[in-house]
Write a protein that holds these residues in place. Structure first.
Motif, short mmCIF file in Angstrom:
data_model
loop_
_atom_site.label_atom_id
_atom_site.label_comp_id
_atom_site.label_asym_id
_atom_site.label_seq_id
_atom_site.Cartn_x
_atom_site.Cartn_y
_atom_site.Cartn_z
N LEU A 518 0.72 -1.11 -0.11
CA LEU A 518 -0.10 0.03 -0.33
C LEU A 518 1.10 1.23 -0.08
O LEU A 518 1.73 1.50 0.78
N ILE A 519 0.58 2.16 -0.97
CA ILE A 519 1.55 3.32 -1.20
C ILE A 519 0.63 4.72 -1.09
O ILE A 519 -0.38 4.78 -1.61
N ASP A 520 0.88 5.50 -0.14
CA ASP A 520 0.14 6.46 0.16
C ASP A 520 0.77 7.78 0.02
O ASP A 520 2.01 7.83 0.51
N VAL A 521 0.41 8.72 -1.15
CA VAL A 521 1.05 9.80 -1.41
C VAL A 521 0.22 11.25 -0.74
O VAL A 521 -0.76 11.18 -1.30
N GLN A 522 0.90 11.87 -0.06
CA GLN A 522 0.28 12.86 0.55
C GLN A 522 0.89 14.33 0.43
O GLN A 522 2.32 14.15 0.26
N GLN A 523 0.65 15.36 0.43
CA GLN A 523 1.08 16.77 0.58
C GLN A 523 0.58 17.65 1.35
O GLN A 523 -0.50 17.45 1.88
N TYR A 524 1.35 18.57 1.80
CA TYR A 524 0.89 19.59 2.87
C TYR A 524 1.37 20.90 2.35
O TYR A 524 2.39 21.00 2.16
N GLY A 525 0.49 21.77 2.08
CA GLY A 525 0.64 22.82 1.44
C GLY A 525 0.56 22.97 -0.14
O GLY A 525 0.45 21.98 -0.67
N ARG A 526 0.89 24.40 -0.75
CA ARG A 526 0.66 24.21 -2.16
C ARG A 526 2.07 23.88 -2.84
O ARG A 526 3.10 24.44 -2.23
N ILE A 527 2.32 23.01 -3.54
CA ILE A 527 3.50 22.54 -4.23
C ILE A 527 3.71 23.36 -5.56
O ILE A 527 2.95 23.14 -6.34
N ALA A 528 4.76 24.16 -5.55
CA ALA A 528 4.91 24.91 -6.72
C ALA A 528 6.63 25.08 -6.93
O ALA A 528 7.35 25.51 -6.45
N LEU A 529 6.68 23.96 -8.07
CA LEU A 529 7.95 23.97 -8.43
C LEU A 529 8.36 24.02 -9.95
O LEU A 529 7.27 23.89 -10.68
N SER A 530 9.50 24.45 -10.29
CA SER A 530 9.74 24.47 -11.71
C SER A 530 9.68 22.94 -12.34
O SER A 530 9.55 22.06 -11.69
N ALA A 531 9.90 22.73 -13.62
CA ALA A 531 9.54 21.87 -14.34
C ALA A 531 10.80 20.79 -14.23
O ALA A 531 10.43 19.52 -13.81
N ASP A 532 11.98 21.29 -14.16
CA ASP A 532 13.06 20.52 -13.86
C ASP A 532 13.13 20.15 -12.49
O ASP A 532 13.42 18.85 -11.91
N GLU A 533 12.64 20.80 -11.23
CA GLU A 533 12.60 20.46 -9.96
C GLU A 533 11.32 19.28 -9.69
O GLU A 533 11.82 18.41 -9.04
N GLU A 534 10.39 19.57 -10.73
CA GLU A 534 9.46 18.57 -10.43
C GLU A 534 9.96 17.02 -10.88
O GLU A 534 9.63 16.08 -10.31
N LEU A 535 10.48 16.93 -12.18
CA LEU A 535 11.29 16.15 -12.67
C LEU A 535 12.03 15.16 -11.64
O LEU A 535 12.18 14.08 -11.61
N SER A 536 12.84 16.11 -11.10
CA SER A 536 14.00 15.48 -10.26
C SER A 536 13.33 15.04 -8.99
O SER A 536 13.56 13.77 -8.48
N VAL A 537 12.40 15.75 -8.29
CA VAL A 537 11.31 15.01 -7.24
C VAL A 537 10.90 13.68 -7.65
O VAL A 537 10.78 13.01 -6.75
N TYR A 538 10.25 13.88 -8.49
CA TYR A 538 9.62 12.52 -9.13
C TYR A 538 10.48 11.28 -9.30
O TYR A 538 10.24 10.37 -8.90
N ARG A 539 11.74 11.69 -9.85
CA ARG A 539 12.80 10.45 -10.11
C ARG A 539 13.19 10.18 -8.61
O ARG A 539 13.46 8.94 -8.23
N ILE A 540 13.47 11.12 -7.72
CA ILE A 540 14.02 10.74 -6.38
C ILE A 540 13.00 9.85 -5.84
O ILE A 540 13.31 8.92 -4.98
N ILE A 541 11.82 10.24 -5.70
CA ILE A 541 10.78 9.45 -4.76
C ILE A 541 10.40 8.08 -5.85
O ILE A 541 10.31 6.90 -5.15
N GLN A 542 10.67 8.15 -7.14
CA GLN A 542 10.51 6.84 -7.90
C GLN A 542 11.42 5.71 -7.39
O GLN A 542 11.15 4.69 -7.05
#
Length: 623
Positions: A518-542
């Motif tokens: 079971l994988i639960d993905v949650q956020q707290y606050g508004r997530i506002a990142l650049s495209a490069d930062e979003e991709l880096s965060v996605y790869r790290i979590i992946q």
């Protein structure tokens, strides 16, 4: 194919430098012989002595270059020529193979010094070893005639000393020299002499290498039958005594049979050579043999197998090319840092010399004033004190300037390293996206088309054929889904369409459906990142989720992303088996994870222990 193009791929073993460009027919067997000679030479590099003031240098790793220098100075003061010569040999060893070394130029000078000292005291035993190493230096520089003369001198000394085993190795090295000089007659003459002596002395190690080399030469000349005979002799020796070229010896027969048109016989022989090269990490040879096997299958009209091995060769070639690019980038970075450091040291040294010269001039002026004017001694003392304080202030200022310059240089080096890592990560991402598009558009499209064709088959089929048809459709459906999953992981479309959180939730849902946790993905606050930062965060979590699914045997994974202003915090926790992160080795996955965190200029915090789950936290400031 011309005879000069035939034979085994020319690949140099790890640890031996490549020769000059004119060596067109040189191969690993010659270099393996030289590596064997170095093993024979190593005992001559040991210095005598029992106490610490004489240094027992039987093992190089036990002593530093400074200790060897001290031993040399002691031997020079005592006029101990033999110990001085051995010290020069160790200087050569340090400058050639140790990190303190400065390169082959300095190493060659120390080797020349050792030669002259041994010749002066008439020590023929060690002198013959020095001659062989000097000859190899000349070969590397392209001076073949000089190398030939040195080998002949070493041969004469071995004959005089009656050392037939060393003599056979000298014959072997001399034959290599004549091969580089394109003197085939002398090459074969001295190769036969080396082979006869190796047989007499029962030197199986050298004999296996010589058989392989002769077989390679005969295959280059088009005599495939002789090449096969020598290959079998070498392999027969290699079964009892390890020889470094056992893989080449096996492959020699396979390549010879390929060029003789015996494709079916060549394939299993070439396949059996590949594990030896993999064990020695000679991947260029593995790539070459994949190509040879593919060509054999093509000539046998087995196109599926031919295509399979051709793709194996291409994929391995792409991997080697990428490794070479990364290695070259690292070399350029080291070279750049070294040059910058040398330039900075030179500039600082010039400034220090100028300040010291000015200080000396000021002190001389003070001394003249004190000696010439006795009446004004108190005034001169005041002036002297003024100048001394001024010099001290200048030195303090110079020290501060040096510190500032060093800090600036360190900052620039860190920024350069970060830019290099960022470029590497971006290149990997581009290649991942290209692979995903090709997989989705190519293989995915073909599988979908095949499924449509199967759906249109005659619905009125006998029961047994209908069952087979449904089973094929079921397998094909899962294949399409697997291709789409791989494409989705490599090129997350949801990241572009719906943003980071939705993309992570889609990815987590697919993993939960396929593998169970079971994988639960949650956020707290508004997530506002650049495209490069979003991709880096996605790869790290992946990467962290994949590691937990594959290795942690967990039942639940919690992902939390928090942003407060420019501060972003990522937390990935699992209830799996955990690990000892303080003593665990750093693998490629954790290394790439750290590199991605460094690109974000963030920090990675790991909290894990056996049987207690794992927690990974990444903190960084967004742009």
């Amino acid at each position: 194919m011309e005879p000069s193009e035939r034979g085994i791929i020319r690949v140099y073993p790890v640890g031996i430098s490549k020769k000059c460009d004119e060596i067109t027919r040189m191969d690993c067997f010659h270099l393996s012989r030289f590596a064997l000679l170095l093993l024979l030479i190593r005992p001559a590099l040991q210095l005598p002595g029992q106490a610490i003031d004489t240094l027992d240098l039987g093992v190089a790793e036990n002593y530093s270059l400074a200790e060897v220098q001290a031993y040399y100075e002691k031997s020079r003061l005592e006029r101990d020529t033999f110990s001085m010569a051995q010290s020069e040999q160790w200087f050569y060893w340090f400058h050639t193979y140790q990190e303190e070394g400065t390169g082959p130029g300095v190493a060659y000078e120390h080797l020349r010094n050792a030669h002259d000292l041994y010749a002066a005291i008439g020590n023929k035993v060690n002198l013959r070893y020095i001659l062989v190493i000097l000859a190899d230096f000349q070969l590397k520089r392209g001076f073949h005639h000089e190398a030939m003369q040195l080998f002949h001198r070493a041969i004469d000394l071995n004959r005089e000393l009656g050392d037939m085993r060393s003599l056979s190795h000298c014959y072997s090295e001399l034959s290599r020299t004549y091969l580089l000089m394109v003197d085939t007659a002398n090459y074969l003459f001295y190769l036969d002499l080396a082979t006869d002596l190796a047989l007499t002395e029962k030197d199986s190690f050298l004999l296996g290498i010589l058989y392989t080399e002769r077989g390679t030469f005969d295959m280059d000349e088009g005599d495939f039958g002789s090449a096969i005979d020598y290959s079998r002799k070498a392999v027969a020796i290699g079964k009892d005594v390890f020889i470094p070229c056992i893989g080449w010896s096996i492959a020699l027969e396979g390549v010879a049979r390929q060029y003789r048109g015996e494709y079916a016989a060549a394939i299993p022989i070439l396949k059996s050579a590949i594990p030896y090269h993999r064990k020695l990490r000679e991947m260029e040879a593995v790539q070459k043999y994949y190509g040879n096997i593919s060509e054999c299958f093509r000539n046998l009209h087995q196109m599926d197998s031919a295509y399979h091995y051709l793709m194996e060769s291409k994929l391995l070639g792409d991997s080697l090319a990428l490794a070479n690019v990364e290695s070259r980038m690292n070399e350029l970075l080291v070279e750049y840092n070294t040059r910058e450091k040398e330039a900075e040291i030179s500039r600082q040294q010039a400034e220090l010399d100028a300040r010291e010269a000015r200080a000396r001039q000021q002190k001389q002026a003070i001394t003249v004033l004190i000696g010439g004017i006795i009446i004004a001694i108190f005034v001169l003392l005041g002036v002297y004190k003024y100048f001394i304080e001024r010099v001290r202030a200048q030195k303090q200022l110079a020290a501060q300037e040096r510190l500032i310059n060093q800090q600036e240089k360190t900052r620039l080096a860190q920024e350069n390293e970060l830019e290099t890592v960022k470029s590497l990560v971006e290149g990997q991402e581009i290649e991942r996206q290209r692979f995903a598009r090709e997989l989705h558009d190519g293989l995915g499209g073909m599988l979908s088309a095949l499924r449509l064709q199967l759906d249109q088959l005659n619905p009125y089929l006998p029961p047994n054929q209908e069952q087979l048809n449904q089973k094929a459709l079921h397998i094909l459906k899962h294949s399409v889904e697997e291709v789409r999953a791989i494409s989705r992981n490599s090129l997350p479309k949801a990241l572009e369409r719906s943003g980071l959180i939705t993309a992570l939730q889609d990815y987590s849902s697919s993993l939960t459906a396929e593998r169970g946790p079971l994988i639960d993905v949650q956020q707290y606050g508004r997530i506002a990142l650049s495209a490069d930062e979003e991709l880096s965060v996605y790869r790290i979590i992946q990467e962290l989720i994949n590691n937990a699914v594959k290795h942690a045997a967990c039942r639940e994974i919690m992902v939390l992303i928090v942003q407060a202003g420019q501060d972003v915090s990522i937390s990935v926790e699992d209830d799996g088996r955990g690990f000892d992160h303080l003593s665990a080795k750093t693998g490629s996955g954790l290394y790439l994870l750290r590199q991605r965190v460094n690109v974000l200029k963030g920090e990675l915090i790991i909290d894990s222990s056996p049987l207690a789950g794992s927690s990974f936290m990444v903190n960084f400031r967004c742009k």
